[in-house]
Design an enzyme around this catalytic site. Structure first.
Site, PDB file in Angstrom:
ATOM      1  N   HIS A   1      22.922  56.874  49.767  1.00  0.00           N
ATOM      2  CA  HIS A   1      24.182  57.265  50.409  1.00  0.00           C
ATOM      3  C   HIS A   1      23.931  58.021  51.712  1.00  0.00           C
ATOM      4  CE1 HIS A   1      23.021  60.803  48.030  1.00  0.00           C
ATOM      5  NE2 HIS A   1      23.651  61.513  48.953  1.00  0.00           N
TER       6      HIS A   1
ATOM      7  N   ARG B   1      15.331  68.747  36.398  1.00  0.00           N
ATOM      8  CA  ARG B   1      15.168  69.009  37.829  1.00  0.00           C
ATOM      9  C   ARG B   1      16.344  69.853  38.304  1.00  0.00           C
ATOM     10  NH1 ARG B   1      17.194  66.604  42.827  1.00  0.00           N
ATOM     11  NH2 ARG B   1      15.576  65.664  44.143  1.00  0.00           N
TER      12      ARG B   1
END
Ligand SMILES: O=C(O)CCC(=O)C(=O)O
Ligand SMILES: [Fe+2]
Length: 298
Positions: A209, A277
């Site tokens: 994106h 993460r």
């Protein structure tokens, strides 16, 4: 027939000629596997050739790569001295310490432990109060009211503001603009990603994106990583998607990665294969109307 019969026939010595042939096959096979592995790592698995912009074990004072600006900024109101004329991407490991990253991560863990997406990607936005819960979001501040002060402390907010300020200075310096021209914009948020299967579109963090297209107000995007690639999680590298060779940033706690938000910096995050993460996305705009205030302990 007994088992000893099977054993005894197996232990019969093969003729020397057969042994050599076997050895040759084994060596050739091992070579082929090795070559395959090498090629696979060079090609980054499935998505073409990859170059590492920031390796997980490097401690970079600062690395900056200039790239030509896209035309994306022309279709928005321009703010001279702020809207990107110089575009590119930078990484630094010396603006935020590992200790500060650890403390910021504790804030993220504390907040995200109150909710969490059913899928693999959860967010916490300290500005708006948005927190992933199940398949939706709740407003943490509305939900907790004054009790939010039992979750976050004044020091938490102070640290967050301090970190945001230093990231802002870093971005401004790299792009040759005044830090005062930059305004924090939304969404600015903590993210927690694990390998749980996505349940809604909000969990699908891995699509390529352009931030300016996705989020509108963004002019400069920065990311502060709070976990270490391959120590805390596997997969989950940040990838600048390019013709020729993709460029990866391997997350490392305390690493700040920043870039202009237009399509010169098309990017994606690899799927996380194991572990968790943590990161913070901190976004800046040149348009004061799109600015947001720092979260405060009120
Ligand atoms: O967490 C990352 O490395 C990138 C996140 C991202 O691309 C975004 O928040 O727009
Ligand atoms: Fe992004």
């Amino acid at each position: 027939r007994c088992l000893c019969f099977v054993l005894s026939t197996k232990s019969v010595q093969a003729p020397r000629e057969v042994q050599t042939k076997w050895l040759r096959t084994a060596v050739l096979g091992a070579c082929a596997v090795l070559a395959g592995l090498l090629l696979w790592s060079r090609l980054g698995g499935d998505d073409g050739i990859t170059e590492v912009l920031a390796h997980r074990s490097e401690i970079l004072p600062g690395r900056f790569i200039e790239v030509p600006c896209s035309e994306d900024y022309d279709s928005h109101r321009r703010f001279e001295g702020c809207s990107p004329r110089k575009c590119g991407r930078g990484v630094t490991d010396t603006v935020i310490s590992r200790d500060e990253a650890q403390r910021i991560r504790s804030i993220a863990e504390k907040g995200l432990s109150l909710g969490g997406s059913d899928g693999g990607a959860s967010i916490l936005d300290l500005h708006s109060g948005a927190l992933s819960v199940g398949k939706h979001f709740v407003n943490l501040y509305r939900y907790f009211g004054d009790k939010i002060q039992t979750v976050f402390s004044e020091e938490d907010f102070q640290l967050y503001r301090d970190v945001r300020q230093r990231v802002q200075l870093t971005v401004a310096r790299a792009f040759g603009i005044s830090a005062a021209a930059l305004h924090l914009t939304k969404p600015t948020f903590f993210s927690r990603i694990n390998s749980t299967q996505a349940r809604t579109a909000h969990d699908e963090y891995w699509h390529a994106h352009v931030d300016k297209v996705t989020y509108g107000s963004f002019d400069y995007t920065s990311l502060l990583y709070l976990s270490d690639y391959l120590d805390d999680f596997g997969g989950g590298r940040f990838v600048f998607v390019e013709e020729g060779a993709n460029k990866t940033v391997e997350p490392r706690a305390g690493r700040v990665s920043f870039f202009t938000s237009g399509s010169e910096n098309l990017h994606r995050v690899e799927k996380v294969h194991w572990g968790t993460r943590y990161a913070v996305t901190i976004a800046f705009t040149c348009n004061p109307d799109h600015g947001i205030a720092d979260p405060a302990f009120t």
